[in-house]
Design a protein around this motif. Structure first.
Motif, short mmCIF file in Angstrom:
data_model
loop_
_atom_site.label_atom_id
_atom_site.label_comp_id
_atom_site.label_asym_id
_atom_site.label_seq_id
_atom_site.Cartn_x
_atom_site.Cartn_y
_atom_site.Cartn_z
N GLU A 45 0.86 -1.13 0.06
CA GLU A 45 -0.09 -0.04 -0.20
C GLU A 45 0.90 1.29 0.00
O GLU A 45 0.62 2.24 -0.74
CB GLU A 45 -0.78 0.10 1.01
CG GLU A 45 -1.77 1.21 1.42
CD GLU A 45 -3.05 1.22 0.30
OE1 GLU A 45 -3.47 2.12 -0.18
OE2 GLU A 45 -3.36 -0.24 0.20
N ILE A 46 2.05 1.09 0.77
CA ILE A 46 2.81 2.51 0.96
C ILE A 46 3.55 2.45 -0.35
O ILE A 46 3.66 3.65 -1.01
CB ILE A 46 3.97 2.20 2.00
CG1 ILE A 46 3.25 2.40 3.36
CG2 ILE A 46 4.91 3.10 1.80
CD1 ILE A 46 4.07 1.89 4.41
N LEU A 63 -2.41 6.70 5.26
CA LEU A 63 -2.36 5.54 6.16
C LEU A 63 -3.26 5.54 7.30
O LEU A 63 -4.01 4.54 7.71
CB LEU A 63 -1.14 4.84 6.40
CG LEU A 63 -0.34 4.73 5.15
CD1 LEU A 63 1.13 4.46 5.53
CD2 LEU A 63 -0.83 3.55 4.46
N VAL A 64 -3.09 6.53 8.01
CA VAL A 64 -3.94 6.85 9.42
C VAL A 64 -5.55 6.77 8.85
O VAL A 64 -6.31 6.22 9.90
CB VAL A 64 -3.46 8.25 10.24
CG1 VAL A 64 -4.59 8.47 11.25
CG2 VAL A 64 -2.17 7.94 10.67
N MET A 65 -5.78 7.38 7.90
CA MET A 65 -7.15 7.56 7.48
C MET A 65 -7.89 5.91 7.16
O MET A 65 -8.88 5.72 7.33
CB MET A 65 -7.49 8.47 6.34
CG MET A 65 -7.54 9.87 6.98
SD MET A 65 -8.09 10.98 6.02
CE MET A 65 -6.98 10.74 4.12
N LYS A 66 -6.91 5.20 6.52
CA LYS A 66 -7.21 4.02 6.03
C LYS A 66 -7.11 2.93 7.02
O LYS A 66 -8.11 1.96 7.03
CB LYS A 66 -6.24 3.35 4.78
CG LYS A 66 -6.78 2.22 3.92
CD LYS A 66 -6.15 2.12 2.91
CE LYS A 66 -6.65 0.64 2.09
NZ LYS A 66 -6.27 0.57 0.61
N TYR A 67 -6.26 3.00 7.82
CA TYR A 67 -6.03 1.78 9.02
C TYR A 67 -6.36 2.33 10.37
O TYR A 67 -6.18 3.59 10.47
CB TYR A 67 -4.44 1.37 8.95
CG TYR A 67 -4.28 0.76 7.61
CD1 TYR A 67 -4.58 -0.80 7.33
CD2 TYR A 67 -3.57 1.32 6.46
CE1 TYR A 67 -4.12 -1.17 5.96
CE2 TYR A 67 -3.27 0.78 5.23
CZ TYR A 67 -3.68 -0.45 5.11
OH TYR A 67 -3.47 -1.20 3.74
N ASP A 68 -6.52 1.40 11.30
CA ASP A 68 -6.87 1.93 12.67
C ASP A 68 -5.37 2.00 13.38
O ASP A 68 -5.19 0.95 14.12
CB ASP A 68 -7.71 0.77 13.18
CG ASP A 68 -7.95 0.94 14.71
OD1 ASP A 68 -7.88 2.19 15.03
OD2 ASP A 68 -8.46 0.20 15.48
N VAL A 69 -4.81 3.08 13.03
CA VAL A 69 -3.58 3.27 13.78
C VAL A 69 -3.37 4.65 14.10
O VAL A 69 -3.84 5.72 13.67
CB VAL A 69 -2.37 2.58 12.86
CG1 VAL A 69 -2.46 3.79 11.55
CG2 VAL A 69 -0.91 2.72 13.48
N GLY A 70 -2.56 4.94 15.19
CA GLY A 70 -2.23 6.03 15.62
C GLY A 70 -1.24 6.68 15.01
O GLY A 70 -0.49 6.20 14.20
N GLU A 71 -1.30 7.89 14.83
CA GLU A 71 -0.25 8.95 14.18
C GLU A 71 1.15 8.49 14.38
O GLU A 71 2.00 8.24 13.50
CB GLU A 71 -0.58 10.42 13.92
CG GLU A 71 0.11 10.97 12.94
CD GLU A 71 -0.01 12.44 12.49
OE1 GLU A 71 0.41 13.16 11.94
OE2 GLU A 71 -1.32 12.95 13.11
#
Length: 96
Positions: A45-46, A63-71
């Motif tokens: 994806e990257i 990526l933050v918008m697409k996945y459930d991950v903190g910035e």
């Protein structure tokens, strides 16, 4: 050369690579060094995001918008991943 990567830097793919999709994961052959790389799902994806030059911060935001991950976690992992690609000569990084 050990360069510190900034979120303001712009990253893009080096063109001498052959990339294939295998069972949802990106696999790449570097023509330059003759090595194969499995980029995995997120790495793929990257890689796709870097088809055109993109700032590292824009990449992190995507990526933050697409996945459930903190910035912060995303930033650390993306910079580490891009740095490993840089060391292998697979990406170009330009300071802004």
């Amino acid at each position: 050369m050990n360069k510190i990567i900034s979120t303001n830097d712009v990253v893009s793919q080096v063109e001498s690579n052959i990339v294939s999709d295998m069972d949802g994961e990106k696999v790449m052959l570097s023509i330059e060094n003759g090595k194969y790389y499995n980029l995995g799902d997120t790495g793929g994806e990257i890689w796709e995001c870097m088809k055109e030059p993109i700032s590292i911060q824009d990449l992190i935001n995507t990526l933050v918008m697409k996945y459930d991950v903190g910035e912060q976690i995303c930033r650390d992992q993306v910079i580490g991943f891009i740095d490993s690609l840089r060391v292998q000569g697979l990406v170009k990084i330009e300071s802004t």
